[in-house]
Motif scaffolding. Structure first.
Motif, PDB file in Angstrom:
ATOM      1  N   GLN A 215      -0.203  21.160  42.747  1.00  0.00           N
ATOM      2  CA  GLN A 215      -0.050  20.873  41.325  1.00  0.00           C
ATOM      3  C   GLN A 215       1.369  21.194  40.873  1.00  0.00           C
ATOM      4  N   LYS A 216       1.959  22.213  41.451  1.00  0.00           N
ATOM      5  CA  LYS A 216       3.334  22.601  41.098  1.00  0.00           C
ATOM      6  C   LYS A 216       4.313  21.460  41.404  1.00  0.00           C
ATOM      7  N   GLU A 217       4.123  20.792  42.539  1.00  0.00           N
ATOM      8  CA  GLU A 217       4.989  19.650  42.873  1.00  0.00           C
ATOM      9  C   GLU A 217       4.850  18.544  41.836  1.00  0.00           C
ATOM     10  N   ILE A 218       3.625  18.282  41.410  1.00  0.00           N
ATOM     11  CA  ILE A 218       3.396  17.250  40.395  1.00  0.00           C
ATOM     12  C   ILE A 218       4.027  17.689  39.071  1.00  0.00           C
TER      13      ILE A 218
ATOM     14  N   LEU B  42      -8.525  27.661  45.525  1.00  0.00           N
ATOM     15  CA  LEU B  42      -8.383  27.736  44.076  1.00  0.00           C
ATOM     16  C   LEU B  42      -7.998  26.375  43.505  1.00  0.00           C
ATOM     17  N   GLY B  43      -8.769  25.914  42.540  1.00  0.00           N
ATOM     18  CA  GLY B  43      -8.494  24.645  41.879  1.00  0.00           C
ATOM     19  C   GLY B  43      -9.053  23.419  42.573  1.00  0.00           C
ATOM     20  N   GLU B  44      -9.709  23.588  43.713  1.00  0.00           N
ATOM     21  CA  GLU B  44     -10.192  22.436  44.465  1.00  0.00           C
ATOM     22  C   GLU B  44     -11.660  22.083  44.198  1.00  0.00           C
ATOM     23  N   ALA B  45     -12.414  22.996  43.610  1.00  0.00           N
ATOM     24  CA  ALA B  45     -13.845  22.757  43.416  1.00  0.00           C
ATOM     25  C   ALA B  45     -14.107  21.553  42.515  1.00  0.00           C
TER      26      ALA B  45
ATOM     27  N   THR C  70      -3.469  22.050  31.491  1.00  0.00           N
ATOM     28  CA  THR C  70      -3.488  20.627  31.132  1.00  0.00           C
ATOM     29  C   THR C  70      -3.377  19.759  32.381  1.00  0.00           C
ATOM     30  N   LEU C  71      -2.490  20.140  33.286  1.00  0.00           N
ATOM     31  CA  LEU C  71      -2.320  19.359  34.512  1.00  0.00           C
ATOM     32  C   LEU C  71      -3.592  19.387  35.349  1.00  0.00           C
ATOM     33  N   SER C  72      -4.216  20.538  35.452  1.00  0.00           N
ATOM     34  CA  SER C  72      -5.484  20.648  36.200  1.00  0.00           C
ATOM     35  C   SER C  72      -6.526  19.694  35.625  1.00  0.00           C
TER      36      SER C  72
END
Length: 145
Positions: free
Chosen positions: A22-25, A96-99, A40-42
């Motif tokens: 997500q950091k790259e995006i 983390l963040g993948e579920a 917001t990005l998530s």
């Protein structure tokens, strides 16, 4: 920038580059003058329907509907860290963040044994039709992990 325009931009970015975090995006968006919070990005990534794939030793985002026809069980076995069963429910631990991304995949893949999902940050609850279905899925995934 409108949310729909931001979604289109993110889709274009992940089609052009193999972005794995997500950091790259977020960095790519900021380079274009678009500032969004990680929350917001998530949410954007979940709404867009992105999933991560692992190919050639590299992990990166793709649009879920653009992936090759996937075998749901093999896909889950590659992307979860652990599986546990409680009656007719399965609990998957993820990164983390993948579920939520995995929940989108499970919900979008027809499998009559699965009724639906609930996702947190790193936990995915899969509600199965019955105990037999949950046991079958758990066994298949465990055999592949």
């Amino acid at each position: 920038m409108r949310k729909s325009d931001r979604h289109q931009l993110v889709k274009m970015m992940i089609k052009e580059e193999k972005l794995g975090t997500q950091k790259e995006i977020q960095d790519r968006l900021e380079a274009q003058g678009i500032y969004v919070t990680q929350t917001t990005l998530s949410r954007d990534l979940r709404e867009i329907g992105l999933t991560k794939v692992k190919k050639g030793g590299q992990t990166y985002y793709v649009l879920a509907h653009e992936t090759e026809e996937i075998d749901l069980i093999e896909f889950l076995a590659r992307h979860i860290q652990s599986v546990a069963r409680a009656e007719f429910s399965l609990v998957f631990r993820t990164g983390l963040g993948e579920a939520t991304v995995l929940a989108n995949i499970v919900d979008g893949t027809p499998d009559s044994r699965i009724l639906g999902t609930v996702a947190g940050a790193n936990t995915l609850l899969v509600i199965c039709r019955d105990q037999a279905a949950a046991g079958e899925i758990e066994g298949q995934i465990s055999a592949l992990m």
